[in-house]
Enzyme design. Structure first.
Site, PDB file in Angstrom:
ATOM      1  N   SER A 181     -31.556  34.681  48.871  1.00 56.20           N
ATOM      2  CA  SER A 181     -32.961  34.458  49.222  1.00 56.20           C
ATOM      3  C   SER A 181     -33.849  35.390  48.374  1.00 56.20           C
ATOM      4  O   SER A 181     -33.771  35.335  47.148  1.00 56.20           O
ATOM      5  CB  SER A 181     -33.136  34.691  50.722  1.00 56.20           C
ATOM      6  N   VAL A 197     -20.506   7.339  49.776  1.00 59.34           N
ATOM      7  CA  VAL A 197     -19.502   7.630  50.801  1.00 59.34           C
ATOM      8  C   VAL A 197     -20.177   8.138  52.072  1.00 59.34           C
ATOM      9  O   VAL A 197     -21.073   8.974  52.017  1.00 59.34           O
ATOM     10  CB  VAL A 197     -18.451   8.648  50.285  1.00 59.34           C
ATOM     11  N   ASP A 204     -24.752   8.360  48.268  1.00 61.03           N
ATOM     12  CA  ASP A 204     -23.870   8.811  47.190  1.00 61.03           C
ATOM     13  C   ASP A 204     -22.575   8.001  47.149  1.00 61.03           C
ATOM     14  O   ASP A 204     -21.643   8.357  46.419  1.00 61.03           O
ATOM     15  CB  ASP A 204     -23.558  10.297  47.353  1.00 61.03           C
ATOM     16  N   ASP A 207     -31.011  23.379  52.883  1.00 57.52           N
ATOM     17  CA  ASP A 207     -31.668  24.680  53.075  1.00 57.52           C
ATOM     18  C   ASP A 207     -33.014  24.464  53.764  1.00 57.52           C
ATOM     19  O   ASP A 207     -33.892  23.796  53.215  1.00 57.52           O
ATOM     20  CB  ASP A 207     -31.863  25.362  51.709  1.00 57.52           C
ATOM     21  N   ASP A 230     -26.976   9.508  54.170  1.00 60.90           N
ATOM     22  CA  ASP A 230     -25.571   9.885  54.028  1.00 60.90           C
ATOM     23  C   ASP A 230     -24.831   9.058  52.963  1.00 60.90           C
ATOM     24  O   ASP A 230     -24.200   9.598  52.060  1.00 60.90           O
ATOM     25  CB  ASP A 230     -24.895   9.742  55.409  1.00 60.90           C
ATOM     26  N   ASP A 240     -19.889  10.338  54.886  1.00 61.00           N
ATOM     27  CA  ASP A 240     -19.070  11.492  55.274  1.00 61.00           C
ATOM     28  C   ASP A 240     -19.864  12.490  56.109  1.00 61.00           C
ATOM     29  O   ASP A 240     -19.449  13.638  56.280  1.00 61.00           O
ATOM     30  CB  ASP A 240     -18.511  12.183  54.015  1.00 61.00           C
ATOM     31  N   HIS A 254     -29.603  27.887  54.680  1.00 62.81           N
ATOM     32  CA  HIS A 254     -30.147  28.974  53.866  1.00 62.81           C
ATOM     33  C   HIS A 254     -29.169  30.150  53.840  1.00 62.81           C
ATOM     34  O   HIS A 254     -28.946  30.780  54.865  1.00 62.81           O
ATOM     35  CB  HIS A 254     -31.499  29.412  54.418  1.00 62.81           C
TER      36      HIS A 254
END
Ligand SMILES: *[C@@H]1O[C@H](CO)[C@@H](O)[C@H](O)[C@H]1NC(C)=O
Ligand SMILES: *[C@@H]1O[C@H](CO)[C@@H](O)[C@H](O)[C@H]1NC(C)=O
Ligand SMILES: *[C@@H]1O[C@H](CO)[C@@H](O)[C@H](O)[C@H]1NC(C)=O
Ligand SMILES: *[C@@H]1O[C@H](CO)[C@@H](O)[C@H](O)[C@H]1NC(C)=O
Ligand SMILES: *[C@@H]1O[C@H](CO)[C@@H](O)[C@H](O)[C@H]1NC(C)=O
Ligand SMILES: *[C@@H]1O[C@H](CO)[C@@H](O)[C@H](O)[C@H]1NC(C)=O
Ligand SMILES: *[C@@H]1O[C@H](CO)[C@@H](O)[C@H](O)[C@H]1NC(C)=O
Ligand SMILES: *[C@@H]1O[C@H](CO)[C@@H](O)[C@H](O)[C@H]1NC(C)=O
Length: 532
Positions: free
Chosen positions: A199, A270, A268, A422, A265, A272, A461
């Site tokens: 950070s 897939v 991409d 994040d 989800d 998962d 984060h």
């Protein structure tokens, strides 16, 4: 002796901190059987740019925050001539040369804090010499630095000396001082010097790579707050949006997070449970308008309105000017809203709970006024605040110089992971920096020779979140530095899911048949990074 898992330990410490009583120490100032640390003199030179005010040294035995270990606790206060600052630095040295692993680790801060004593035990327990500094921003231990109150000397007047310390000077001074103390105590310089931070601490690591290439052989700098002048006001954007429209209760955000994660989800290729290519996912927040949500705070059913949808949309879109121009990135789809768009139901109404570091930034760094009324900031006011932040602090705190040639040439290694979920610092600032480096340093392969960025789906984060967390980023860095073992991938896991994360801009690709929770069902394939 390969140090293991310090970074996950640090994360654990951070997470467990509120519940832990930190180690108890037995202090004894006159041991006869060990080399004396109490009389140590730290040689400094006038060229260092600082002057030591006082030094306190004590031997500490069986410090038990992690496991019983002994060290020499060296604390130094120093000042920069003309700056009127009092900088505190604390260095822990394993008490015997046999216990020292020959290495030094400088540690960084978080939020508006420059460093933490609790960063040291996990390293020193493993034999490292390790240090942290307050950079002077505790005002000689009189204020809580996370308030940001140190940024001004009086209303309307920035404390430039402390801002410089916080930006870069104090990590460097601490390193100079620590190396001198190590030479004086053990009779030799550290074989390897490292930096570890996340950070704000991540930003400090990038600053060192950019401007003090000789300080460290290896830098672990996660979820880095590079572009602090943009990120800090942008982190206040959702609060401004809510203050000027409506503050949805948390149940509305929860419903959106679930819907967005489900929608994104599979983008991409897939399903998962992880959003792995957030940049390819465009969720239309209007889709949930009219849906009823069962809420607990307030305990009632709430209808999702177009205004709610607009708050979510603007939070995802990120800060814009009043004329709609891009100012900074928003939250990645799939990242929790609780960090930047938190709200609480109190006294019969829902009110925004700003991210405190962002709110303090607006008050002290931008308005330079302890009584700033940040809760009533308009879109116009935000626009002005954002420009002012960029204008005032890019020079000193920007940390985005895309030239790491000197660090590369000296053989330095930089390793970063950044969670794709994040909630506080979007990964897009980090990928943007990587892209700019590729441009200026001869492409992705050339950059990957010494700097690897691993984007971690579902990770929060500095760690946490629902996705597989890097299990041993520290080990990956030290093996790279000391044994030339290139981190081709970075292993990450939860109790049920594993992944071998890819160095940016490569991306994970499912093989189409394996168990989706298993790392071996995926390979890293070249990409232009656009999915991230
Ligand atoms: C170190 O401290 C622990 C916990 O207080 C204690 O159980 C142990 O006996 C101590 N060891 C030594 C060598 O003093
Ligand atoms: C190290 O010394 C400083 C200065 O005396 C003190 O404040 C700090 O608590 C000490 N840390 C430990 C772990 O003993
Ligand atoms: C810092 O605070 C300590 C403890 O209150 C005090 O003794 C010391 O004089 C202060 N140092 C400076 C330089 O103000
Ligand atoms: C989102 O959905 C709404 C309502 O169905 C529609 O009017 C709007 O055009 C959509 N926005 C985009 C960007 O597709
Ligand atoms: C919400 O509560 C109502 C009434 O208790 C119930 O019928 C409904 O199934 C609940 N909806 C969800 C999504 O839990
Ligand atoms: C709630 O209302 C009470 C009484 O008006 C007030 O004292 C308190 O500050 C309010 N709490 C918050 C969080 O606004
Ligand atoms: C990059 O840094 C190197 C080493 O400090 C310097 O020689 C070079 O001129 C810099 N390149 C650019 C484009 O500024
Ligand atoms: C992840 O893997 C490491 C190394 O194999 C293991 O030590 C750790 O317990 C695992 N973490 C979780 C959450 O299962």
């Amino acid at each position: 002796m390969t140090p293991r898992r310090a970074s996950s330990f640090q994360r654990w410490l951070l997470a467990a901190l509120p519940f832990l009583t930190l180690g108890q120490a037995h202090v004894n100032s006159t041991p006869s059987h060990l080399p004396s640390c109490a009389n140590l003199k730290i040689p400094t030179s006038s060229g260092d740019g600082f002057r030591i005010i006082s030094t306190k040294i004590a031997e500490v035995y069986n410090y038990t925050s992690v496991a019983g270990f002994d060290f020499c606790n060296i604390s130094v206060t120093l000042t920069h001539p003309g700056a009127n600052d009092v900088v505190y630095t604390e260095l822990w040295l394993p008490l015997t040369k046999q216990k020292w692993n020959g290495r030094f680790v400088a540690t960084g801060g978080g939020g508006l804090v420059a460093g933490f004593e609790y960063s040291l035990p996990p390293f020193v327990q493993q034999g490292y010499a390790s240090a942290y500094t307050d950079a002077g921003v505790t005002l000689n231990n009189t204020i809580d630095p996370s308030t940001g109150a140190w940024a001004i000397t009086s209303p309307g007047h920035l404390n430039h000396a402390l801002i410089e310390n916080f930006a870069y000077r104090s990590i460097h001074d601490m390193t100079v001082l620590s190396k001198a103390a190590i030479r004086a105590f053990y009779g030799c310089a550290p074989v390897y010097s490292y930096y570890s931070g996340c950070s704000t601490g991540g930003r400090m690591g990038y600053f060192a790579a950019q401007h003090y290439p000789n300080d460290f052989d290896g830098i672990l700098a996660n979820s880095p707050a590079i572009n602090t002048p943009q990120v800090s006001p942008a982190d206040f954007w959702p609060s401004v949006v809510m203050a000027n429209t409506v503050a949805p209760p948390q149940c509305i955000f929860d419903t959106y997070l679930e819907a967005i994660t489900a929608f994104c989800d599979g983008v991409d290729g897939v399903v998962d449970g992880l959003v792995s290519e957030p940049a390819l996912c465009h969720f239309n927040t209007s889709n949930l308008v009219g849906q009823t949500v069962n809420c607990s705070s307030p305990a009632t059913q709430i209808l999702i309105t177009a205004q709610h949808a607009e708050v979510i949309a603007k939070t995802l879109q990120g800060a814009t000017s009043t004329t709609g121009e891009f100012l900074w990135y928003g939250l990645a789809p799939g990242a929790p809203f609780t960090g930047l768009a938190n709200t609480v139901y109190t006294n019969g109404s829902v009110v925004p709970v700003p991210f405190s570091a962002a709110q303090n930034w607006i008050a002290y760094f931008v308005d330079q006024n302890p009584n700033a009324d940040t809760a009533t900031l308009t879109f116009d006011g935000f626009d002005t605040a954002f420009s002012r932040s960029v204008e005032l602090f890019t020079g000193v705190l920007g940390t985005d110089n895309p030239n790491l040639t000197a660090y590369k040439h000296k053989g330095g290694k930089l390793l970063t992971f950044h969670g794709l979920a994040d909630p506080l610092i979007t990964h897009w600032g980090t990928t943007r920096y990587h892209e700019r480096l590729q441009h200026s340093m001869g492409g992705a392969a050339a950059v990957n020779e010494f700097y690897r960025l691993f984007l971690a789906p579902g990770v929060g984060h500095c760690g946490g979140g629902t996705g597989p967390n890097p299990a041993d980023a520290w080990g990956a860095l030290t093996n790279w530095v000391e044994h030339g073992i290139v981190p081709e991938t970075l292993f990450a896991n939860t109790t049920t899911v594993t992944r071998d994360l890819c160095p940016y801009p490569a991306k994970l690709q499912y093989n189409g048949k394996g168990y989706v929770n298993r790392a071996s069902s995926f390979t890293c394939v070249p990409s232009d990074g656009s999915g991230y």
